[in-house]
Each structure stands twice: as C-alpha cells, then as structure tokens.
Design a protein around this motif. Sequence first.
Motif, PDB file in Angstrom:
ATOM      1  N   UNK A  88       0.968  -1.260  -0.003  1.00 13.37           N
ATOM      2  CA  UNK A  88       0.053  -0.094  -0.057  1.00 13.37           C
ATOM      3  C   UNK A  88       0.973   1.216  -0.032  1.00 13.37           C
ATOM      4  N   UNK A  89       0.301   2.295  -0.078  1.00 11.84           N
ATOM      5  CA  UNK A  89       1.135   3.662  -0.251  1.00 11.84           C
ATOM      6  C   UNK A  89       1.043   4.429   1.020  1.00 11.84           C
ATOM      7  N   UNK A  90       0.995   3.740   2.146  1.00  8.82           N
ATOM      8  CA  UNK A  90       1.146   4.490   3.483  1.00  8.82           C
ATOM      9  C   UNK A  90       2.351   3.791   4.166  1.00  8.82           C
ATOM     10  N   UNK A  91       2.394   2.406   4.358  1.00  8.79           N
ATOM     11  CA  UNK A  91       3.231   1.731   4.794  1.00  8.79           C
ATOM     12  C   UNK A  91       4.956   1.853   4.383  1.00  8.79           C
ATOM     13  N   UNK A  92       4.967   2.441   2.966  1.00  5.15           N
ATOM     14  CA  UNK A  92       6.254   2.785   2.542  1.00  5.15           C
ATOM     15  C   UNK A  92       6.680   4.048   3.236  1.00  5.15           C
ATOM     16  N   UNK A  93       6.014   4.797   3.308  1.00  7.20           N
ATOM     17  CA  UNK A  93       6.082   6.210   3.675  1.00  7.20           C
ATOM     18  C   UNK A  93       6.494   6.127   5.228  1.00  7.20           C
ATOM     19  N   UNK A  94       5.923   5.442   5.897  1.00  9.15           N
ATOM     20  CA  UNK A  94       6.233   4.984   7.334  1.00  9.15           C
ATOM     21  C   UNK A  94       7.474   4.375   7.420  1.00  9.15           C
ATOM     22  N   UNK A  95       8.139   3.622   6.367  1.00 12.38           N
ATOM     23  CA  UNK A  95       9.143   2.923   6.374  1.00 12.38           C
ATOM     24  C   UNK A  95      10.324   3.651   6.341  1.00 12.38           C
ATOM     25  N   UNK A  96      10.167   4.791   5.274  1.00 14.20           N
ATOM     26  CA  UNK A  96      11.273   5.681   5.189  1.00 14.20           C
ATOM     27  C   UNK A  96      11.222   6.958   6.348  1.00 14.20           C
ATOM     28  N   UNK A  97      10.169   6.918   7.035  1.00  6.22           N
ATOM     29  CA  UNK A  97       9.801   8.293   8.024  1.00  6.22           C
ATOM     30  C   UNK A  97      10.583   7.423   9.317  1.00  6.22           C
ATOM     31  N   UNK A  98      10.467   6.354   9.628  1.00  5.45           N
ATOM     32  CA  UNK A  98      11.053   6.025  11.024  1.00  5.45           C
ATOM     33  C   UNK A  98      12.351   5.930  11.066  1.00  5.45           C
ATOM     34  N   UNK A  99      12.792   5.731  12.243  1.00  4.89           N
ATOM     35  CA  UNK A  99      14.548   5.934  12.505  1.00  4.89           C
ATOM     36  C   UNK A  99      15.370   4.726  12.539  1.00  4.89           C
ATOM     37  N   UNK A 100      14.779   3.670  11.886  1.00  8.42           N
ATOM     38  CA  UNK A 100      15.378   2.201  11.856  1.00  8.42           C
ATOM     39  C   UNK A 100      16.423   2.520  10.613  1.00  8.42           C
ATOM     40  N   UNK A 101      17.537   1.936  10.791  1.00  8.86           N
ATOM     41  CA  UNK A 101      18.625   1.720   9.583  1.00  8.86           C
ATOM     42  C   UNK A 101      18.712   3.256   9.238  1.00  8.86           C
ATOM     43  N   UNK A 102      18.674   4.337   9.804  1.00  8.01           N
ATOM     44  CA  UNK A 102      19.031   5.754   9.461  1.00  8.01           C
ATOM     45  C   UNK A 102      19.964   5.972   8.675  1.00  8.01           C
ATOM     46  N   UNK A 103      21.318   5.327   8.954  1.00  7.50           N
ATOM     47  CA  UNK A 103      22.316   5.701   8.052  1.00  7.50           C
ATOM     48  C   UNK A 103      22.155   5.138   6.503  1.00  7.50           C
ATOM     49  N   UNK A 104      21.654   3.791   6.530  1.00 11.33           N
ATOM     50  CA  UNK A 104      21.480   3.409   5.144  1.00 11.33           C
ATOM     51  C   UNK A 104      20.336   4.085   4.335  1.00 11.33           C
ATOM     52  N   UNK A 105      19.467   4.533   4.904  1.00 11.96           N
ATOM     53  CA  UNK A 105      18.292   5.381   4.162  1.00 11.96           C
ATOM     54  C   UNK A 105      18.937   6.756   3.911  1.00 11.96           C
ATOM     55  N   UNK A 106      19.586   7.555   4.648  1.00  4.39           N
ATOM     56  CA  UNK A 106      20.150   8.449   4.292  1.00  4.39           C
ATOM     57  C   UNK A 106      21.193   8.377   3.001  1.00  4.39           C
ATOM     58  N   UNK A 107      21.959   7.491   3.336  1.00  6.41           N
ATOM     59  CA  UNK A 107      23.278   7.268   2.300  1.00  6.41           C
ATOM     60  C   UNK A 107      22.628   6.906   0.953  1.00  6.41           C
ATOM     61  N   UNK A 108      21.447   6.183   1.090  1.00  3.63           N
ATOM     62  CA  UNK A 108      20.961   5.736  -0.198  1.00  3.63           C
ATOM     63  C   UNK A 108      20.533   6.806  -0.889  1.00  3.63           C
ATOM     64  N   UNK A 109      19.869   8.042  -0.600  1.00  2.00           N
ATOM     65  CA  UNK A 109      19.517   9.235  -1.508  1.00  2.00           C
ATOM     66  C   UNK A 109      20.991   9.714  -1.609  1.00  2.00           C
ATOM     67  N   UNK A 110      21.741   9.953  -0.946  1.00  2.00           N
ATOM     68  CA  UNK A 110      22.936  10.848  -1.344  1.00  2.00           C
ATOM     69  C   UNK A 110      23.768  10.152  -2.383  1.00  2.00           C
ATOM     70  N   UNK A 111      23.763   8.595  -2.388  1.00  2.00           N
ATOM     71  CA  UNK A 111      24.375   7.892  -3.354  1.00  2.00           C
ATOM     72  C   UNK A 111      23.591   7.899  -4.811  1.00  2.00           C
ATOM     73  N   UNK A 112      22.385   8.310  -4.848  1.00  7.37           N
ATOM     74  CA  UNK A 112      21.907   8.493  -6.083  1.00  7.37           C
ATOM     75  C   UNK A 112      22.312   9.615  -6.902  1.00  7.37           C
TER      76      UNK A 112
END
Length: 445
Positions: free
Chosen positions: A329-353
């Motif tokens: 669904x199009x809510x749980x994905x927003x929640x995934x990127x919003x929460x603080x788990x794996x925070x370094x991975x999530x940030x670095x993914x966008x910078x690495x794009x």
Amino acid sequence: MLRYYPSNIRLKNKFKSINAQHFGIMESQILTTAKGKYSPEVSVCTANMPDYHKIIIDEKAEMNHHLSGYGIYFEESLIRLLGEGIERYALLTASEIYKDKEIMASYNEVSKLGEVMPWEYIDMYTKEDYDRLLSFTNIQKIDKDTKISWIKCPSILDKDREILIPAQLLFIGFRNKREREAIFAPGFSKGAASHVTLENALESAMMESVEADAFTINWYTSRKTRKIIVDDESLLEIIIKTTKDIQCDVLPLEFSLEGMPGHTVGVALINKNNNRPTVVLGCQSALDPKKAIYKALLESLAIHYLAVNGPLLLPNLYLASVKDNNFNNLDSNVAFWANQSDIDMKKSYFYDLCKEEVMLSSLECYEKEDKVEEIRYIKDKISKVSKYGVYLDITPPEVSDKGWKVIRTFFPELVQMSLPSFPYSNHPRLKEYGGVLNALPHPVP
C-alpha cells in the motif's frame, strides 16, 4: 482589494457547489494543518470522501484516497484539493459510466475485434512476483485465454485509431462482481487529471504518465541521477522559507529520461538529526524545471507533515508491522522511510543516487506560447516511445456543468506507478533499463 486570485471566498463557493456533508463529491469539512514544532511553512488541506468504493467495488473494500492540496497560500492548497477530489471521484465512478461499453473476452478473442495493446504490456510481472502477490492480494497471473473486460479507447496519437485496453488498467473503481474477473494489475490514479479546461486536463494527465515512468525506472533500476543546484533566487527563497523549521537537507534530483517531454524532478527532505521523519520524497513533472522543483518541494513538505503525524492520524497503517518486504500500500512505505530504523542506510541511499550535479539555470524550459503547442510537443516526444497511448474523457456528470474536465490517459509502453515492493518486473521498458535492481520500497504515497 484582493491580494491573491482566486480569492478565498470564490474558492470556498466553488468547493461548496459540489461538496457537502451528506450529498457531495467530498465531505464539506476542510481540514488544514495545525502549526507545530515540526510543521512546514506551507498550507496543507484535506477532506474526507464518502465510502463510494464500498458501493462501487465491494462493501468490504478499503481505500485511502490520499486527498490533499498543498501550497504556500491557502487558496493554492484549496484549489489543488478540489481538483484532486474530483479526479479521485471520477476514477471511481468511470467504470460505471463505461460499463455498457465493456467487452468481456479473452486476449485471443478480443484481438479479432480490433487493435489491441500488446500482450507483453499486460503480462507485467514475473511468475515469481505473481505467486508472491497472490499470497496476500487478489492480483494473479492470467493467460491469453482468460476472460477480462476491455474498453475501446481513442488513440491519443492518431485520431483515426481505437485501441482495446483492459478496463482494470484504466479505472481505480473497477468492479469485478459480475463475472468474478481475475485482477492482474493494481490500479493507480497517475495518468489522470482534472482541470477547468480540456487542454489543461489533457496536458496534466500526460505529464503524470511521464512522471510515473521516469520515477519508477529511476528508483527500481538504481539509475544514477543528477543533483540539481538551485541557482534561482526566487526559488531559493521559497526553499529556505518553507524548510527553515524542520532541519533538513533539501536534495533536488533530476529523474528525467532522455527523449521524454519536460522535466521530472524529485525533492528529498533528509533529516539532519535523528528525528522523525528520516527521509521523505516528492516527485513531479513539468515543462518548466523551476515549476517541477516547486511542485515536488510542496509535495515533499505535505508528505513530511503526514510522516510526522501519521502514527497519530493513521495508526493502523503507520504503526503496522510489515514483514518480508511486502509493502503493498502507499502508506506503509512512507512510514518505512520516515521511521528511524536503519537511519544511516536510508540517508546514504539518497545521497548515493547523485552521480553528477547540474545547474538549474542550464535546464531548458519547454513551455510554449499556448496549450495546443505544448500538447503537440508532449505527444510528439511520447510518440517516439509509445504507439498504443489512449485517452478517455471520464468527467462525472455531477461536475461537468460546473466547468470541470477529467481526462484519463494510458500509455502501455510507459512504466506505471506500482505497489512499493512490487515493480513491474516483466515490463519491457523496465527491463530495457536494466531490470529491477533495487529491492527497497519506493517512498511515494
């Protein structure tokens, strides 16, 4: 003297003309953002839509329409909300408007009745993905002998052609009660638009299809993008003003694909601290790159508000546990990127794009002197990729006499918006760009 046009009163009257608490497209209450510590400096409006989907689709169906309007000014957010509400209503009711024109037939049978979209754009998932989808949704693999509903649609590129398209690819409110029809693909609103003129609605609808294609390909193939350096003073002022209270890096990403019309831009807001939300992303297309960035920025700020307050407003979606990367669904994905788990991975993914940088001032504006020229330019570009693009006028009778138009476009050769964990793994165009390489769910609501 009015400072802004349309005026607040005029827009509210427009809203009231088609919306009411008991008999209306949307309910009459307009909910606006409350000022708070982490609220962006933009106006976000939303409203509830009655449960029409329970009548049209199934009484047990659940649907989140994600109705919202956003802008720097209240008037801007209100007119966006009004247009989006009309568009969602139209996509729900269009299947009933066109039900008498539906043809129930298999692919092999319907191919004898006229020109039909190629099979390879219908069989969009691999067998493995279909098996996984069927384990928790009603989406399943079909073959050329499976009977489904078809609509004969006018070609958007050639006025003398009509092309048969599966009805469930065109309408969100597709109903499969009559024949217990197999559902082989999810429905999304991308590619539909409402406006007060036919030309504006058609242009917006086509550019939404371009946006979905560019974003989906960039995200799932891990294609490297360019970071856009904003060197426009007016736009920089807006970025600074609207993000000054939320302590984030603003990362504009160029998602545009070579040969496609206009510019597709994503704007990521990446938290500088360890607060929620970690990352949100807005994505928009426009002929003017400045307008694309502006619209994507506003969308990301609206999602930011949702990501901050989602656990309070929609706890069943934003606090739900998702296992095995099955974001459907199009809510749980927003929640995934919003929460603080794996925070370094999530940030670095966008910078690495970002592979390179490009100055905003170096990007060409493709706006023309009038809408007819702009539509001709867009169609000419898309025609290099798509031969089976179609359109439908799905304007509901409830709004047609109020001056609104709603247009649905569909281009089989372009990649459509997908469920976050289920890109169209067998789609020829996605495979052309290298296939699915990124297993992370996309962050767009």
